[in-house]
Structures are given as C-alpha cells and as structure tokens.
Scaffold this motif. Structure first.
Motif, PDB file in Angstrom:
ATOM      1  N   ARG A   3      51.982  33.729  51.939  1.00 35.56           N
ATOM      2  CA  ARG A   3      51.046  34.822  52.098  1.00 35.56           C
ATOM      3  C   ARG A   3      51.154  35.400  53.505  1.00 35.56           C
ATOM      4  N   ASN A   4      51.224  36.730  53.544  1.00 41.17           N
ATOM      5  CA  ASN A   4      51.088  37.489  54.781  1.00 41.17           C
ATOM      6  C   ASN A   4      52.107  37.120  55.863  1.00 41.17           C
TER       7      ASN A   4
ATOM      8  N   ALA B  78      47.980  50.274  56.094  1.00 45.71           N
ATOM      9  CA  ALA B  78      47.314  50.120  54.799  1.00 45.71           C
ATOM     10  C   ALA B  78      46.424  48.893  54.901  1.00 45.71           C
ATOM     11  N   ARG B  79      45.474  48.781  53.981  1.00 47.46           N
ATOM     12  CA  ARG B  79      44.631  47.576  53.909  1.00 47.46           C
ATOM     13  C   ARG B  79      45.002  46.830  52.633  1.00 47.46           C
ATOM     14  N   HIS B  80      45.809  45.805  52.788  1.00 54.65           N
ATOM     15  CA  HIS B  80      46.307  45.080  51.625  1.00 54.65           C
ATOM     16  C   HIS B  80      46.699  43.676  52.067  1.00 54.65           C
ATOM     17  N   PHE B  81      47.714  43.087  51.467  1.00 55.37           N
ATOM     18  CA  PHE B  81      48.247  41.797  51.891  1.00 55.37           C
ATOM     19  C   PHE B  81      49.652  41.691  51.331  1.00 55.37           C
ATOM     20  N   SER B  82      50.362  40.639  51.678  1.00 62.12           N
ATOM     21  CA  SER B  82      51.723  40.464  51.178  1.00 62.12           C
ATOM     22  C   SER B  82      51.903  39.032  50.728  1.00 62.12           C
ATOM     23  N   GLY B  83      53.030  38.760  50.075  1.00 56.20           N
ATOM     24  CA  GLY B  83      53.320  37.396  49.675  1.00 56.20           C
ATOM     25  C   GLY B  83      54.059  37.320  48.357  1.00 56.20           C
TER      26      GLY B  83
ATOM     27  N   HIS C 102      55.556  47.057  50.266  1.00 56.70           N
ATOM     28  CA  HIS C 102      55.236  45.658  50.547  1.00 56.70           C
ATOM     29  C   HIS C 102      56.012  44.785  49.566  1.00 56.70           C
ATOM     30  N   ASP C 103      55.873  43.470  49.703  1.00 57.51           N
ATOM     31  CA  ASP C 103      56.777  42.589  48.967  1.00 57.51           C
ATOM     32  C   ASP C 103      56.209  41.983  47.690  1.00 57.51           C
ATOM     33  N   HIS C 104      55.105  42.487  47.165  1.00 56.71           N
ATOM     34  CA  HIS C 104      54.627  41.994  45.876  1.00 56.71           C
ATOM     35  C   HIS C 104      55.630  42.345  44.777  1.00 56.71           C
ATOM     36  N   TYR C 105      55.619  41.559  43.700  1.00 55.46           N
ATOM     37  CA  TYR C 105      56.680  41.633  42.707  1.00 55.46           C
ATOM     38  C   TYR C 105      56.797  42.993  42.036  1.00 55.46           C
ATOM     39  N   ASP C 106      55.684  43.702  41.870  1.00 54.69           N
ATOM     40  CA  ASP C 106      55.762  45.013  41.224  1.00 54.69           C
ATOM     41  C   ASP C 106      56.212  46.110  42.175  1.00 54.69           C
TER      42      ASP C 106
END
Length: 242
Positions: A109-110, A99-104, A36-40
């Motif tokens: 967001r998302n 997966a159960r998460h989110f992006s942004g 996913h696209d979170h910074y980490d």
C-alpha cells in the motif's frame, strides 16, 4: 485479456460491456498516461501489449516506473513525474497533478504515487482526474493550469464509507467548477460494479446536478467519440439498458 479491477480474471468483477477498441486496433499514439497502480488502471497484459505494439512513452507518477521495468518496458520509454512536474510529449505539455486516493497492488500500500493529469496544447486544455475523492486542491490546479476545455471526472464507485477515495457525482460537478471546466465528461462508471449503488445512479445524479447548476456535460456511449467543441446533447441512452 480484458483488464479487471483485481489480480485475477477469475475473481472479477466482470465488465458490463465489451472493450470498445481492441488494443491491436489502436493507431499509433503519442503518449500513454497512467494515474495510479490499481489493477483497473495498470494492467500487466495491457502494458505488455502496448510495449510490443506502440512506441509511445509511458507517463506515470513516481514509483510506477519500477512496475513497468519489471514487465519489460524499456527505461527510455518511462517518464516518471512527481506532482507539479511536467514533460513535453507529442507537442503537448503533460503535468502530473494531485489527487486524493491511494495506491497498491497485492499486499503493498502507498509505495507508489497516484495523481491526475493536465494535458495542454497550444489552444486547448484537458484535465483527467484519475481516481480521487473531492478535495480543495482542485481550485489550485484550476488556478495554475486552467481553465479547461474538457474535464474527465470520475463519478462512480462512491460510498459514504470512503469519501476520500472516490467522489460522488455532485462532488464531481464541484471539482469541475473549481477547475474552471467548460465540458464535463464522466468516467469511472458503467464498466465494473465496485460499490453498492445501482448501475445507472451515478450518471442520473450527475445529469440532475448538471441541469441544476447549468454545467455542460457529455455522456457518450462506451467507445463513442466526443468533439468537445460540438458535444451532442445528453440523450439518456443508459435508461434503455437498465
């Protein structure tokens, strides 16, 4: 620069241990899979370095290809997949799974998809959960693509305040069993402080739960290689650090 779970190296949080292998020391790899696209999980400097030094394609959930193109990744090196779509790369079958998460990133967001990955060879199968809360979908993934010789399950940065974003160690064991996993290797702990629980609590809880439910786990030191066929016994090395 080292990837951080925020837009700025100055903001932090800081890593608890050095990067085990510098990007320039990596051998040529067959694939670069992003959850996913979170910074980490999607770091600009890292992507640009991998674009220069590697030839492998980037396998990403829907929408993340636009990030990569803006950062200079050639379109022919981007493979974008929806959940349950797959691609053959380097003799392996990569399946994008739920997966159960989110992006942004920043204030968005998302607007891109997040997910997990099945990596299947001729005789071995691996599941990487990415970031996820526990959900019933693991049973379906296990039925469709398992059993798995190895599962890489997140066990840290959990809180009762966000149960749908990060699972706790006991839920990671539940998910591993739902998937039909043989060996569980915990990830998403020990590197950054992203929640209020103590540093070693995730792995201590995992170790207790694994013993209680007869689940085989491997807990390597950062950067240590693991052979899923002959994983070493858990030694509790983290107890000497904290």
């Amino acid at each position: 620069m080292e990837p951080a779970p925020s837009p700025s190296q100055l903001v932090g949080p800081k890593r608890h241990h050095p990067v085990p292998v510098e990007l320039g020391e990596l051998p040529q790899v067959d694939a670069i899979a992003i959850s996913h696209d979170h910074y980490d999980h999607l770091d600009l400097a890292t992507v640009r370095s991998l674009t220069r030094t590697q030839k492998a394609p980037f396998l990403v959930p829907l929408g993340i290809g636009a990030h990569l193109e803006r950062w200079g990744v050639p379109a022919y090196r981007i493979i974008e997949l929806d959940w349950d779509e797959e691609a053959q790369v380097g003799g392996l079958r990569f399946v994008a799974t739920a997966a159960r998460h989110f992006s942004g990133r920043s204030l968005t967001r998302n607007d891109t998809l997040w997910g997990s990955w099945v990596v299947a060879g001729r005789s071995r199968r691996v599941f990487y959960a990415g970031d996820s809360g526990y959900f019933e979908g693991y049973r379906g993934i296990g039925s469709a693509h398992g059993p798995f010789d190895l599962t890489l399950m997140p066990i840290g940065a959990y809180s009762p305040a966000w149960p749908d974003i990060h699972m706790n160690p006991e839920e990671a064991v539940n998910a591993h069993l739902d998937l039909g996993g043989k060996l569980l290797l915990p990830v998403h702990w020990a590197t950054f402080t992203l929640a209020l629980h103590p540093w070693a609590e995730p792995v201590e809880r995992l170790w207790r739960e694994a013993k209680a439910r007869d689940v085989k786990i491997a807990v390597p030191r950062p950067g240590e290689a693991v052979d899923a066929s002959a994983a070493p016994a858990v030694e509790g090395w983290w107890e000497m650090l904290h």
